[in-house]
Design an enzyme around this catalytic site. Sequence first.
Site, PDB file in Angstrom:
ATOM      1  N   GLU A 109      55.160  14.651  -4.690  1.00  0.00           N
ATOM      2  CA  GLU A 109      53.944  14.689  -3.885  1.00  0.00           C
ATOM      3  C   GLU A 109      54.181  14.416  -2.397  1.00  0.00           C
ATOM      4  O   GLU A 109      53.390  14.824  -1.560  1.00  0.00           O
ATOM      5  CB  GLU A 109      52.917  13.682  -4.428  1.00  0.00           C
ATOM      6  CG  GLU A 109      52.512  13.930  -5.874  1.00  0.00           C
ATOM      7  CD  GLU A 109      51.685  15.176  -6.077  1.00  0.00           C
ATOM      8  OE1 GLU A 109      52.049  16.230  -5.536  1.00  0.00           O
ATOM      9  OE2 GLU A 109      50.670  15.100  -6.775  1.00  0.00           O
TER      10      GLU A 109
ATOM     11  N   HIS B  35      57.773   7.263 -10.310  1.00  0.00           N
ATOM     12  CA  HIS B  35      57.558   8.282 -11.340  1.00  0.00           C
ATOM     13  C   HIS B  35      57.808   7.663 -12.696  1.00  0.00           C
ATOM     14  O   HIS B  35      58.659   6.787 -12.834  1.00  0.00           O
ATOM     15  CB  HIS B  35      58.498   9.478 -11.122  1.00  0.00           C
ATOM     16  CG  HIS B  35      58.053  10.703 -11.827  1.00  0.00           C
ATOM     17  ND1 HIS B  35      58.388  10.974 -13.135  1.00  0.00           N
ATOM     18  CD2 HIS B  35      57.248  11.719 -11.417  1.00  0.00           C
ATOM     19  CE1 HIS B  35      57.827  12.113 -13.486  1.00  0.00           C
ATOM     20  NE2 HIS B  35      57.121  12.586 -12.480  1.00  0.00           N
TER      21      HIS B  35
HETATM   22  N1  ACO Z   1      54.234   1.967  -4.802  1.00  0.00           N
HETATM   23  C1  ACO Z   1      54.367   0.630  -5.020  1.00  0.00           C
HETATM   24  N2  ACO Z   1      54.660   0.115  -6.222  1.00  0.00           N
HETATM   25  C2  ACO Z   1      54.815   0.967  -7.216  1.00  0.00           C
HETATM   26  C3  ACO Z   1      54.682   2.354  -7.067  1.00  0.00           C
HETATM   27  C4  ACO Z   1      54.392   2.838  -5.791  1.00  0.00           C
HETATM   28  N3  ACO Z   1      54.254   4.149  -5.561  1.00  0.00           N
HETATM   29  N4  ACO Z   1      54.887   2.956  -8.261  1.00  0.00           N
HETATM   30  C5  ACO Z   1      55.118   1.981  -9.142  1.00  0.00           C
HETATM   31  N5  ACO Z   1      55.080   0.793  -8.515  1.00  0.00           N
HETATM   32  C6  ACO Z   1      55.325  -0.521  -9.110  1.00  0.00           C
HETATM   33  C7  ACO Z   1      54.149  -0.989  -9.940  1.00  0.00           C
HETATM   34  O1  ACO Z   1      53.210  -1.681  -9.167  1.00  0.00           O
HETATM   35  C8  ACO Z   1      54.846  -1.858 -10.943  1.00  0.00           C
HETATM   36  O2  ACO Z   1      55.175  -3.089 -10.313  1.00  0.00           O
HETATM   37  P1  ACO Z   1      54.928  -4.487 -11.041  1.00  0.00           P
HETATM   38  O3  ACO Z   1      55.766  -4.403 -12.299  1.00  0.00           O
HETATM   39  O4  ACO Z   1      55.379  -5.488 -10.048  1.00  0.00           O
HETATM   40  O5  ACO Z   1      53.454  -4.515 -11.350  1.00  0.00           O
HETATM   41  C9  ACO Z   1      56.148  -1.136 -11.201  1.00  0.00           C
HETATM   42  O6  ACO Z   1      56.423  -0.380 -10.029  1.00  0.00           O
HETATM   43  C10 ACO Z   1      56.109  -0.180 -12.374  1.00  0.00           C
HETATM   44  O7  ACO Z   1      54.965   0.625 -12.251  1.00  0.00           O
HETATM   45  P2  ACO Z   1      54.290   1.369 -13.451  1.00  0.00           P
HETATM   46  O8  ACO Z   1      52.816   1.390 -13.228  1.00  0.00           O
HETATM   47  O9  ACO Z   1      54.769   0.840 -14.764  1.00  0.00           O
HETATM   48  O10 ACO Z   1      54.853   2.799 -13.317  1.00  0.00           O
HETATM   49  P3  ACO Z   1      54.277   4.061 -14.072  1.00  0.00           P
HETATM   50  O11 ACO Z   1      55.419   4.750 -14.701  1.00  0.00           O
HETATM   51  O12 ACO Z   1      53.155   3.724 -14.960  1.00  0.00           O
HETATM   52  O13 ACO Z   1      53.659   4.879 -12.864  1.00  0.00           O
HETATM   53  C11 ACO Z   1      53.240   6.392 -11.174  1.00  0.00           C
HETATM   54  C12 ACO Z   1      54.140   6.055 -12.368  1.00  0.00           C
HETATM   55  C13 ACO Z   1      51.787   6.438 -11.632  1.00  0.00           C
HETATM   56  C14 ACO Z   1      53.618   7.770 -10.647  1.00  0.00           C
HETATM   57  C15 ACO Z   1      53.425   5.328 -10.089  1.00  0.00           C
HETATM   58  O14 ACO Z   1      54.771   5.291  -9.649  1.00  0.00           O
HETATM   59  C16 ACO Z   1      52.482   5.507  -8.920  1.00  0.00           C
HETATM   60  O15 ACO Z   1      51.349   5.036  -8.968  1.00  0.00           O
HETATM   61  N6  ACO Z   1      52.911   6.220  -7.811  1.00  0.00           N
HETATM   62  C17 ACO Z   1      52.038   6.476  -6.708  1.00  0.00           C
HETATM   63  C18 ACO Z   1      51.145   7.680  -7.010  1.00  0.00           C
HETATM   64  C19 ACO Z   1      51.922   8.977  -6.991  1.00  0.00           C
HETATM   65  O16 ACO Z   1      52.740   9.239  -6.123  1.00  0.00           O
HETATM   66  N7  ACO Z   1      51.620   9.816  -7.995  1.00  0.00           N
HETATM   67  C20 ACO Z   1      52.247  11.136  -8.156  1.00  0.00           C
HETATM   68  C21 ACO Z   1      53.285  11.128  -9.242  1.00  0.00           C
HETATM   69  S1  ACO Z   1      54.095  12.700  -9.404  1.00  0.00           S
HETATM   70  C22 ACO Z   1      52.971  13.630 -10.294  1.00  0.00           C
HETATM   71  O17 ACO Z   1      52.250  13.154 -11.123  1.00  0.00           O
HETATM   72  C23 ACO Z   1      52.881  15.049  -9.980  1.00  0.00           C
END
Ligand code: ACO
Length: 365
Positions: free
Chosen positions: A307, A252
């Site tokens: 989610e 998140h």
């Molecule tokens: N699985 C694996 N790796 C992850 C995940 C995940 N679910 N989420 C983040 N990471 C990793 C990224 O790959 C990144 O790694 P890196 O630095 O080695 O490249 C690091 O964690 C940071 O990720 P960001 O993209 O900077 O995180 P951001 O804050 O932009 O993203 C998000 C948040 C989009 C929710 C992300 O965690 C994600 O894609 N989760 C999966 C999708 C999901 O569950 N979405 C629902 C969110 S709740 C809502 O919106 C209602």
Amino acid sequence: MLVKQEFQKLAEGLEGVVAANTILSDVDGAAGRLVIRGFELGQLAGRTRFGEVAHLLLDGFFDDLPEPAGLEAMLGAARVEAFAYVDAIPAGLNAVEAVRALLARIPDGDDLRTAIRLPAGVSVFTAAVARQRKGQMPLPPDPEADHATDMLRMVRGSNPTVDEAAALDTYLVTVCDHGLNASTFAVRVTASTLAGLTSAVLTGISTLKGPLHGGAPGPVVEMLDEIGEASNARAWIERAIDRGERLMGFGHRIYRVRDPRADALKQAVRPLSSNTGRLALAEAVEAAALQILSERKPDRSLQTNVEFYTALLLEALGFEPAEFTCVFAMGRTLGWIAHAREQVCNGRLIRPASVYVGPIPKIAA
Ligand code: ACO
């Protein structure tokens, strides 16, 4: 060179940028706390109904807002009105696209009538689209029934149990508002142009549908189906991370600890689980995912988000994964409308700046 330095200074994804003052909700990502209009999530989820939380969110934004009972009656009447639009469900669209297309038939406005027609419309359209996908005729609303009960009846053709209606209420209340998330920010941008509430909500649903936001729970079901048994979880998740994939339902932008909404929904799903094996599988997958994410991504605290248990709850209520985002939109529409009104009443046109990093025109000497 100067331009390049300025470009690098920008907050990617606007992380940490404050773009609005709001009285609506506060997300404390370090403490794992969600406050909605002065109430902790735990004081609302499982204790209030959709109509009551609608009143809580809209209070102060419409001079003619009735008391909660009057608002519930308005919602019932608005469901009946919205049913007139399901005469022509567009073909060839997925569920959320079809609901969005039906919503676009509601005329724009900034009044209470439009504000109530929109959440009523999302529920009636979601139910109609869900039935159409099964080859069944849409069922008309019952304006006397409470919102969650009527929605489930319109989907299934029979009344839900008290526990099922309560679980849907818990879900809708849990997701009704959540700070300046991507769809709410987009809604506020549209509202700030004075485009009207229908346009703002259409912006919201279009933004919500992406898999990084409200489109994640469908893929959670696919993940659980593919894993199949708890003993496969670790290997499956490791392979996904090795391929560079993100695990849906984890991570998140704001929360660095567990999303409080995940626990509210896990609690709501327990009394429903006729298939307790599914819940046990989900718990095993969650534990393996959290372990692997902490090993593979030690620099970022990645925890369970809303989610993951949304998927379990909506599946247990009989919704198809393709419909999950529409049900999310049913709850979140309330927050979108309140934010849109707050933006219009207190805000200014949202128009940020950008730094040009493209080629510089060559000026003839
Ligand atoms: N699985 C694996 N790796 C992850 C995940 C995940 N679910 N989420 C983040 N990471 C990793 C990224 O790959 C990144 O790694 P890196 O630095 O080695 O490249 C690091 O964690 C940071 O990720 P960001 O993209 O900077 O995180 P951001 O804050 O932009 O993203 C998000 C948040 C989009 C929710 C992300 O965690 C994600 O894609 N989760 C999966 C999708 C999901 O569950 N979405 C629902 C969110 S709740 C809502 O919106 C209602």
